[in-house]
Design an enzyme around this catalytic site. Structure first.
Site, PDB file in Angstrom:
ATOM      1  N   SER A 119       1.138  -1.361  -0.130  1.00  0.00           N
ATOM      2  CA  SER A 119       0.313  -0.104  -0.616  1.00  0.00           C
ATOM      3  C   SER A 119       0.739   0.979   0.040  1.00  0.00           C
ATOM      4  CB  SER A 119      -1.041   0.170   0.853  1.00  0.00           C
ATOM      5  OG  SER A 119       0.111   0.088   2.543  1.00  0.00           O
ATOM      6  N   HIS A 142      -4.126  -4.827  -2.471  1.00  0.00           N
ATOM      7  CA  HIS A 142      -3.687  -4.477  -2.056  1.00  0.00           C
ATOM      8  C   HIS A 142      -4.999  -4.936  -1.055  1.00  0.00           C
ATOM      9  CE1 HIS A 142      -4.358  -1.759   1.611  1.00  0.00           C
ATOM     10  NE2 HIS A 142      -3.399  -2.024   2.267  1.00  0.00           N
ATOM     11  N   GLU A 154      -7.773  -3.129  -3.009  1.00  0.00           N
ATOM     12  CA  GLU A 154      -7.855  -2.133  -3.981  1.00  0.00           C
ATOM     13  C   GLU A 154      -7.241  -2.104  -4.372  1.00  0.00           C
ATOM     14  OE1 GLU A 154      -7.360   1.997  -1.096  1.00  0.00           O
ATOM     15  OE2 GLU A 154      -6.384   0.103  -0.873  1.00  0.00           O
ATOM     16  N   ASN A 193      -6.008   3.749   2.814  1.00  0.00           N
ATOM     17  CA  ASN A 193      -5.064   4.101   3.943  1.00  0.00           C
ATOM     18  C   ASN A 193      -5.522   5.680   4.191  1.00  0.00           C
ATOM     19  OD1 ASN A 193      -4.544   1.668   5.265  1.00  0.00           O
ATOM     20  ND2 ASN A 193      -2.776   1.585   3.701  1.00  0.00           N
TER      21      ASN A 193
END
Length: 321
Positions: A119, A142, A154, A193
């Site tokens: 990430s 991710h 993701e 994130n």
């Protein structure tokens, strides 16, 4: 068609990724250089599956079937020689990943799709030393921790991979009941994130200024914004409340909120003092060693219950942005 999977790295993320694919019928090779870690990871997968049975999320017979689909390896070449899809979950070190992908380019069949769970690292940099043909078959996918419970994955959509291959990967994740998003820009932290860090910055700031206790700040998030966010995205919430209201509130609040460009100093001090959270016995809360396993199990049970409930609203909202 993707049928055979390899997962590289048997740690926190890797074992959960392998578990999820195996739980949904895929043949999985799980690789690590540490034999003890491999054995421990399979035991952990077994315990996690048993908890899913206890919570009536899966049938008891699926435990053995899932474990039987996972084969352990310490030889990288043997792990990937016949795989259709390989995902790495090794430590976040660029040189390590570059070396690994170079080896995979050599050891994998030409059709194999290579994936990274990163990430924070740039896809272009990670695939710098692989062949041009392989670059077309590389993607960031991710996962969120714990991988076997969190629905989000993701997927990078940066232009290197042809659409038909991207759709094949997307379908793979839909087949294991994951909710996927296309990340259109190769940016640090991807999407989820970055959103999480925005929340974290203000949470730490509120604690630092003594605005409320850690318990009350967590309660405010759980039963305020997060309660809605479990079912409704922020842009949907904005439309529901009115963009004019959000604009006014933003003008009033954003100028007095934390806009720090680095980790909170209070957080840094706690790390310096060895107060790392549950792993050290103290962070923002205190933890007795004998209570840790029960706390983690309670957290997993909450996620399982939430995952069950999510079937009611996932992909069923009439509102589309």
């Amino acid at each position: 068609m993707i049928k055979k999977i390899a997962v590289l790295g048997a740690g926190t993320m890797g074992h959960g990724i392998a578990e999820t694919f195996a739980m949904h019928g895929y043949d999985v090779n799980l690789y690590d250089t540490n034999e003890d870690k491999l054995r421990d990871s399979k035991k952990e997968i077994g315990e996690e599956l048993k908890l899913l049975v206890e919570e009536n999320f899966i049938e008891p017979q699926l435990v053995i079937m899932t474990l039987d689909r996972i084969t352990l390896f310490t030889d990288l070449k043997q792990t990937v020689k016949d795989r259709d899809y390989v995902i790495e979950a090794v430590p976040e070190n660029l040189e390590l990943k570059q070396k690994l992908f170079t080896q995979l380019d050599e050891h994998c069949p030409p059709h194999t799709i290579l994936s990274s769970n990163t990430s924070s690292l740039n896809l272009t940099n990670m695939m710098e030393f692989v062949s041009n043909k392989r670059k077309e078959r590389m993607i960031v996918t991710h996962w969120y921790n714990p991988g076997h419970l969190m629905p989000l994955v993701e997927l990078s959509y940066f232009g290197n991979m042809p659409d038909h291959l991207f759709k094949e990967v997307e379908q793979l994740y839909h087949s294991i009941k994951k909710q996927t998003i296309k990340v259109l820009k190769d940016i640090p932290g991807l999407i989820a994130n970055r959103i999480q860090q925005g929340i974290a910055r203000e949470v730490f700031s509120l604690i630092e200024m003594g605005a409320a206790t850690p318990d009350d700040i967590d309660k405010a998030l759980k039963f305020g914004p997060a309660f809605r966010y479990a079912t409704t995205g922020h842009l949907e919430i904005t439309d529901l409340g009115g963009l004019d209201i959000w604009c006014t509130v933003g003008d009033n609040l954003l100028k007095v909120m934390d806009n720090c460009q680095h980790a909170n100093e209070m957080l840094r001090q706690k790390v310096k003092e060895g107060k790392l959270g549950m792993k050290s016995g103290e962070g923002f809360y205190e933890y007795k060693k004998e209570d840790v396993a029960a706390i983690k199990e309670r957290f997993a049970k909450k996620l399982i219950h939430q995952l069950k409930a999510s079937d009611y609203y996932i992909d069923k909202s009439p509102m589309k942005i």
